[in-house]
Design a protein around this motif. Sequence first.
Motif, mmCIF file in Angstrom:
data_model
loop_
_atom_site.group_PDB
_atom_site.id
_atom_site.type_symbol
_atom_site.label_atom_id
_atom_site.label_comp_id
_atom_site.label_asym_id
_atom_site.label_seq_id
_atom_site.Cartn_x
_atom_site.Cartn_y
_atom_site.Cartn_z
ATOM 1 N N SER A 191 -13.785 -6.303 8.761
ATOM 2 C CA SER A 191 -13.129 -7.625 8.846
ATOM 3 C C SER A 191 -12.968 -8.299 7.494
ATOM 4 O O SER A 191 -12.232 -9.295 7.387
ATOM 5 N N THR A 192 -13.616 -7.812 6.484
ATOM 6 C CA THR A 192 -13.578 -8.471 5.171
ATOM 7 C C THR A 192 -12.584 -7.804 4.223
ATOM 8 O O THR A 192 -12.590 -8.102 3.029
ATOM 9 N N ALA A 193 -11.753 -6.920 4.717
ATOM 10 C CA ALA A 193 -10.807 -6.235 3.838
ATOM 11 C C ALA A 193 -9.665 -7.175 3.463
ATOM 12 O O ALA A 193 -9.296 -8.103 4.210
ATOM 13 N N SER A 194 -9.078 -6.931 2.304
ATOM 14 C CA SER A 194 -7.942 -7.738 1.838
ATOM 15 C C SER A 194 -6.679 -7.378 2.617
ATOM 16 O O SER A 194 -6.647 -6.394 3.382
ATOM 17 N N ARG A 195 -5.591 -8.168 2.395
ATOM 18 C CA ARG A 195 -4.363 -7.931 3.128
ATOM 19 C C ARG A 195 -3.738 -6.602 2.741
ATOM 20 O O ARG A 195 -3.273 -5.851 3.605
ATOM 21 N N GLU A 196 -3.720 -6.279 1.448
ATOM 22 C CA GLU A 196 -3.135 -5.006 1.026
ATOM 23 C C GLU A 196 -3.931 -3.826 1.583
ATOM 24 O O GLU A 196 -3.350 -2.826 2.032
ATOM 25 N N LYS A 197 -5.264 -3.930 1.545
ATOM 26 C CA LYS A 197 -6.103 -2.856 2.084
ATOM 27 C C LYS A 197 -5.891 -2.701 3.580
ATOM 28 O O LYS A 197 -5.837 -1.585 4.116
ATOM 29 N N ARG A 198 -5.725 -3.831 4.293
ATOM 30 C CA ARG A 198 -5.509 -3.793 5.743
ATOM 31 C C ARG A 198 -4.172 -3.140 6.072
ATOM 32 O O ARG A 198 -4.087 -2.311 6.985
ATOM 33 N N VAL A 199 -3.133 -3.464 5.319
ATOM 34 C CA VAL A 199 -1.818 -2.874 5.564
ATOM 35 C C VAL A 199 -1.848 -1.365 5.299
ATOM 36 O O VAL A 199 -1.281 -0.564 6.056
ATOM 37 N N THR A 231 -4.450 0.606 5.572
ATOM 38 C CA THR A 231 -5.198 1.243 6.655
ATOM 39 C C THR A 231 -4.348 1.355 7.921
ATOM 40 O O THR A 231 -4.379 2.376 8.623
ATOM 41 N N LEU A 232 -3.574 0.318 8.234
ATOM 42 C CA LEU A 232 -2.709 0.359 9.418
ATOM 43 C C LEU A 232 -1.625 1.426 9.284
ATOM 44 O O LEU A 232 -1.273 2.097 10.265
ATOM 45 N N MET A 233 -1.080 1.612 8.092
ATOM 46 C CA MET A 233 -0.063 2.646 7.906
ATOM 47 C C MET A 233 -0.673 4.050 8.084
ATOM 48 O O MET A 233 -0.043 4.940 8.664
ATOM 49 N N THR A 234 -1.909 4.222 7.587
ATOM 50 C CA THR A 234 -2.582 5.515 7.783
ATOM 51 C C THR A 234 -2.822 5.770 9.260
ATOM 52 O O THR A 234 -2.634 6.894 9.752
ATOM 53 N N LEU A 235 -3.246 4.737 10.008
ATOM 54 C CA LEU A 235 -3.453 4.877 11.444
ATOM 55 C C LEU A 235 -2.149 5.189 12.165
ATOM 56 O O LEU A 235 -2.100 6.009 13.100
ATOM 57 N N LYS A 236 -1.076 4.581 11.749
ATOM 58 C CA LYS A 236 0.235 4.808 12.378
ATOM 59 C C LYS A 236 0.682 6.260 12.210
ATOM 60 O O LYS A 236 1.149 6.905 13.156
ATOM 61 N N HIS A 237 0.538 6.790 10.994
ATOM 62 C CA HIS A 237 0.927 8.183 10.772
ATOM 63 C C HIS A 237 -0.006 9.149 11.510
ATOM 64 O O HIS A 237 0.429 10.250 11.907
ATOM 65 N N THR A 238 -1.267 8.758 11.729
ATOM 66 C CA THR A 238 -2.208 9.635 12.424
ATOM 67 C C THR A 238 -1.875 9.747 13.910
ATOM 68 O O THR A 238 -1.866 10.851 14.471
ATOM 69 N N VAL A 239 -1.598 8.620 14.562
ATOM 70 C CA VAL A 239 -1.339 8.655 16.003
ATOM 71 C C VAL A 239 0.058 9.187 16.312
ATOM 72 O O VAL A 239 0.331 9.623 17.442
ATOM 73 N N LYS A 240 0.977 9.159 15.359
ATOM 74 C CA LYS A 240 2.320 9.677 15.594
ATOM 75 C C LYS A 240 2.354 11.205 15.684
ATOM 76 O O LYS A 240 3.378 11.776 16.076
ATOM 77 N N GLU A 241 1.204 11.853 15.322
ATOM 78 C CA GLU A 241 1.174 13.306 15.416
ATOM 79 C C GLU A 241 1.253 13.783 16.855
ATOM 80 O O GLU A 241 1.640 14.929 17.106
ATOM 81 N N HIS A 242 0.856 12.936 17.817
ATOM 82 C CA HIS A 242 0.892 13.282 19.227
ATOM 83 C C HIS A 242 1.737 12.222 19.949
ATOM 84 O O HIS A 242 1.399 11.029 19.928
ATOM 85 N N GLU A 243 2.792 12.637 20.563
ATOM 86 C CA GLU A 243 3.708 11.729 21.255
ATOM 87 C C GLU A 243 3.225 11.530 22.687
ATOM 88 O O GLU A 243 3.214 12.458 23.512
ATOM 89 N N CYS A 244 2.797 10.295 22.985
ATOM 90 C CA CYS A 244 2.360 9.931 24.328
ATOM 91 C C CYS A 244 2.408 8.421 24.444
ATOM 92 O O CYS A 244 2.671 7.698 23.471
#
Length: 791
Positions: A503-511, A513-526
């Motif tokens: 919860s203490t991450a900066s805005r750039e760090k949060r963005v 991390t969210l982009m990394t999560l987005k590319h990770t879950v896109k590997e499986h389409e469901c």
Amino acid sequence: MSDDGENEEKQLDENEEETTETGQEPGADAAQGPPEDDTDAESDGKEAQPHRLTSNVLEDVEEAETHSDLSSDTRDPQISDSAEKVKETDVLKAVEEAGSQADLSDDAEEFKQPQTTENVESSTATVKVVLVPEGHVMTVAFAIGLSIQELKRYFASELRVPPEVLQISLDGKLVEEQQSLMQLGVRPHGSTRMEMSSTNPSIYPLRPIRPPETDNMPDVISVGVQTDEGVFQMVVEIERPRQKKLFLGGYRHKLTGTEYHHAAVQTLSKRRSDRGVVVFSRDTQTVVQKSQAQQCPVTVSTQMTGIGCYVSCINDKLVTPGNYITADEYHDRRLRAVICLQSFARRWLAQQEVNQLRRERDWRLAWLDLQERRRIEEREEQLRDRRQRWMNPKRREDFNLLYHALEKWRREEEQQINSSLRGAERKAALCSLLEQEVQLIAAIGQHRIFVQNNCDESIRKFLDKSASPHRWRRADGRLIEMDSPHTIRARELRDLYNDINVSTASREKRVQTLMTLKHTVKEHECQLSRDIVDLIDREVDLMTRGLKAASLEGLRKRISTLFLQYIKTPAFNPEIAKLLKVPQNPSQLKNDMFLCRSCQRYLRSSDFTPAAAARANDRCQDCTRLDNIARSRNDFSCHKNILQRLRADEQRLNKDAKIPFLLQVEDVRYLVEMVWASRSALQTSSDMYNLVFVRWERRRDWSPWNCILLCKEETSAHLEVQDVNKTYEESFIRRIEHKHTLARRHFSQIPVMAEFLNSQPTAALGNQLVSKSMTIATGKHDTKITPSAAH
């Protein structure tokens, strides 16, 4: 004529002494005589033979005089004077003959044929080496064909120094190692004098190793052998024996007083031939004192005052005879002395024994004190742990402990109310007690809900367990870890989940991390991955609009929950499949589903109580736990500790033990409460935290029908018992056997326990248990032990 003969004899003796002093043994002191120069050494080689001949003649004459009749002292003086004159005349004639023989030998040497080079090199010569600066002289016979280097090696071994530090000089000039004695001008059977010094006198000083001899016998002498061709010169080395020769007697010259001792032979006596007859002599029947010297080292004589001789008596001592001691008195005194020595020896042995007993007592008291302090510390640790579990419960066992303490308090209050109040007052007090109980139950329930809702720690442990590598131990005990593609995938998802929940991450760090999560879950389409992507886009859009973090808390919680669901899906994280309660393969649920009679749910076998004494799995664990909280409110933590200790002890004694691992906490609770009445069999102690199960007969495996419930302090003494029938009383043994019968009757109804009912001990197992049993000194078990005085 006699004066001239005497002068010539003295001259010959002096020459003989000079010849003797020329050859000193290596290690003899140079102070015995000044070293001779080279010219004298050369002349000695020529004149040695005449001197020896002359001395031999004199010795023959003296021996003839010595062998004269002992009664010559009583002869007429005139006859003795004439005999002396005749002897002197014979001595002079012998000297003149010896001189003529010496001249003939010199003439024979001149006409001697020249020797070959090889014979010349093999000829020996006398080498005198003066050790500088000590002045010690060492005389050795060497072949003139040997080099100076070999000469150095010999003296290095004699002086115990390296040969490299030795320097040999002749006439003040250093001699090269390649030169031989013949090249230095040494003639066969001649002599030479050299100086030897050390290049490093501080570390390697030149000192003779062998001590100087007391006599003046030379190391080397020249001996002339008379042959047909003439006199042949040869060099003979003198070997000094270290042992002292025995005194064999001798003769004394009557005129000169010179003593001649018999010489000891150097060869063994001739052994007599065996005649086949056993012969006994007196020497074989007596004890020979080899250690006592038969010859006095110093001649002792006494002298008294007489005519013309006065001896002072100032230092004399007056010796008076004492009382005569009989044999009985002597033996009686020796007996008293022996008794005195024995008394002192026995006193010393008794003191040693007492000191040993005192040390053992101190060790025993120190050990008992240590055990007592350890028990006290363990008891205090248990109390602190129980108090900590009361104040801050976290597990189910901790809440069971709270409910058990609540039930104990309720019973005490209810008993006090029933014993002190009657009628309406009693009913009012019971209602008040019920209200207090309800409040306490509600407080415990709220705390339990708070602990259960705080599931972040459980989720973190769950993810760490799925991401841990595979581990196993090798034969040598080393731990091996291996990562598979599935564990690497689980570790990546775990790290991404932890980054999202920061919860203490900066805005750039949060963005990022969210982009990394987005590319990770896109590997499986469901549908799950599409929902996560939509929520990520929504949070990024709101963050770009400048919305505060507090307003995005709910959205971030939804993303974290959906991603956790994504992690728990075996299709996306294969390593998580082995940790899920519900198997992914429906075929695994066949023959593994049971109906709970209480909650009417179909659950797997792992959700039911695996007690060995359970006849039917009719109630699940949740229903059993709820029933315990609502009714009995029992605490099974003490029984669980007893079972864990029992399993550890049996695993240490016998790795193939099975019965302790078949029993569950409910079975141990039945044994403790129903069979043994929650008390020690010896001291009737009821402290549940201090009770343990041990074997009744140490040579048999533990079982409910071969056990005894004791305190921790009593286990060490009981494990030392070899035969319980000889140690305990018969009444106590019958009482223990009765409890074993009750346990056998209860567990015989269980099919899995029936096969162990008739188990018998084996000799191999008995020996193994004896070697692994505790070795605590508890005294000898030679008396009967009663339950009241067993400890």
